[in-house]
Design an enzyme around this catalytic site. Sequence first.
Site, PDB file in Angstrom:
ATOM      1  N   TYR A  79      48.155  45.431  12.481  1.00 13.43           N
ATOM      2  CA  TYR A  79      47.480  44.983  13.821  1.00 13.43           C
ATOM      3  C   TYR A  79      48.576  45.313  14.940  1.00 13.43           C
ATOM      4  O   TYR A  79      49.418  44.688  14.824  1.00 13.43           O
ATOM      5  CB  TYR A  79      46.831  43.449  13.722  1.00 13.43           C
ATOM      6  N   ASP A 117      51.055  38.145  28.534  1.00  7.28           N
ATOM      7  CA  ASP A 117      49.916  38.697  28.284  1.00  7.28           C
ATOM      8  C   ASP A 117      48.746  38.148  29.390  1.00  7.28           C
ATOM      9  O   ASP A 117      48.057  37.463  28.983  1.00  7.28           O
ATOM     10  CB  ASP A 117      49.517  37.995  26.897  1.00  7.28           C
ATOM     11  N   ASP A 168      44.715  46.293  19.292  1.00 12.01           N
ATOM     12  CA  ASP A 168      44.306  45.338  20.688  1.00 12.01           C
ATOM     13  C   ASP A 168      43.916  46.504  21.876  1.00 12.01           C
ATOM     14  O   ASP A 168      45.010  47.296  22.226  1.00 12.01           O
ATOM     15  CB  ASP A 168      45.478  44.351  20.878  1.00 12.01           C
ATOM     16  N   ASP A 173      42.658  45.042  24.888  1.00 14.59           N
ATOM     17  CA  ASP A 173      42.253  44.200  25.863  1.00 14.59           C
ATOM     18  C   ASP A 173      40.938  44.178  26.342  1.00 14.59           C
ATOM     19  O   ASP A 173      39.979  44.205  25.491  1.00 14.59           O
ATOM     20  CB  ASP A 173      43.265  44.486  26.999  1.00 14.59           C
ATOM     21  N   HIS A 193      39.911  46.838  19.191  1.00 14.03           N
ATOM     22  CA  HIS A 193      38.879  45.548  19.665  1.00 14.03           C
ATOM     23  C   HIS A 193      38.810  45.529  21.318  1.00 14.03           C
ATOM     24  O   HIS A 193      40.143  45.670  21.755  1.00 14.03           O
ATOM     25  CB  HIS A 193      38.938  44.319  19.242  1.00 14.03           C
ATOM     26  N   GLU A 215      37.603  43.001  24.464  1.00 15.26           N
ATOM     27  CA  GLU A 215      37.125  41.600  24.681  1.00 15.26           C
ATOM     28  C   GLU A 215      36.376  41.474  26.155  1.00 15.26           C
ATOM     29  O   GLU A 215      36.125  42.446  26.939  1.00 15.26           O
ATOM     30  CB  GLU A 215      38.306  40.720  24.791  1.00 15.26           C
ATOM     31  N   CYS A 225      46.241  34.883  27.094  1.00 17.46           N
ATOM     32  CA  CYS A 225      45.989  34.930  25.500  1.00 17.46           C
ATOM     33  C   CYS A 225      44.798  34.244  25.239  1.00 17.46           C
ATOM     34  O   CYS A 225      44.492  33.047  25.820  1.00 17.46           O
ATOM     35  CB  CYS A 225      47.278  34.127  25.287  1.00 17.46           C
ATOM     36  N   ARG A 272      35.243  41.390  20.634  1.00 24.56           N
ATOM     37  CA  ARG A 272      35.922  40.143  20.760  1.00 24.56           C
ATOM     38  C   ARG A 272      35.277  39.300  21.999  1.00 24.56           C
ATOM     39  O   ARG A 272      34.808  39.915  22.831  1.00 24.56           O
ATOM     40  CB  ARG A 272      37.549  40.200  20.926  1.00 24.56           C
ATOM     41  N   GLU A 287      37.029  34.616  19.266  1.00 26.56           N
ATOM     42  CA  GLU A 287      38.451  34.184  19.498  1.00 26.56           C
ATOM     43  C   GLU A 287      38.376  32.665  19.570  1.00 26.56           C
ATOM     44  O   GLU A 287      37.437  31.988  20.168  1.00 26.56           O
ATOM     45  CB  GLU A 287      39.092  34.854  20.753  1.00 26.56           C
ATOM     46  N   ASN A 320      41.536  35.716  13.776  1.00 30.86           N
ATOM     47  CA  ASN A 320      42.682  35.634  14.286  1.00 30.86           C
ATOM     48  C   ASN A 320      43.625  34.389  13.789  1.00 30.86           C
ATOM     49  O   ASN A 320      43.079  33.195  14.134  1.00 30.86           O
ATOM     50  CB  ASN A 320      42.683  35.578  15.867  1.00 30.86           C
TER      51      ASN A 320
END
Length: 303
Positions: free
Chosen positions: A41, A56, A83, A85, A110, A112, A120, A155, A185, A207
């Site tokens: 990942y 982040d 990721d 974002d 993914h 989100e 985060c 996500r 998440e 996760n």
Amino acid sequence: MKKMTTTLRAMINQPGLIVAPGAYDCLTAKIIQEEGFKALYMTGGGTAVTHVGRPDLGFITLTEMAANARAIASTVNIPVIADADTGFGSALNAYRTVQEYERSGVAGLHIEDQILPKQCGHLAGKRVVPISEMVHKIYGALEGRTDDDFVIIARTDALAVTGIDDTLKRCVAYAEAGVDALFVEAITSREEVLRVQNEVDIPLMYNFGEHGKSPLFTHKELEELSYKLVIYPGSLMFSMCKLAQRVLRELKAKGTTEALMNDMYSPKEFFETMDSQHFQDLDNKWKAAADKNFGDEQKGAIK
């Protein structure tokens, strides 16, 4: 040679849990592969911290993330899940994000449903977009896909923001929109996992975040809970920070790191991890062929 997208798609369709430790650069990616893991990942938070020196919080751009994804994917021969974002903006941005990530060589990503500036997933202060806005973005991401095997995961960060009922609505909406898997998440309990499973029938990603909000389920427990993928975004990064601090404090206090050598790679091990001998052998093969075919010509030219 089978495409990594096809490999990941086959892994998702086969029994068993996909375990993907988190890499933030090519070295950590190579170590993950060397230790026998079948997928990895690419952490977005880790990429932001190590490549642009920022937390982040949405500082990193699509270009910078795709560049790291490309470097990592070109270093290993196992599927990379990356990721992406928020998709870096609107549905149109999500469309382009999928295309750029596909071209980078990763096997999936993914996106989100947070509002920028994002956080985060296990920290306070997150906000989420309306369901319709995220579905709009999912449609853009799906349309951007040119390889049918490329895996698109949605996500949701709603659990810590708007609660479990809204989270379940989002899971249903995102699944119906056509994503390949779901990632809830900061899930906090086995009961929440079971409620999600009762609402949707697509693969779920977990996760595993040390010091975060989610239970630290074992692989066996995750399989019993019918999870298909598990990621470990911070495990290597957080450990390496602690080790680096330990080495530096030892150096500062004692003027030497000799006592810590058993915790370090040797130069030989380090270069072996990065396939140094393979590339030296290639170079020697090319040199031998060049000398055989043109060596005498060069001698004649010097005369």
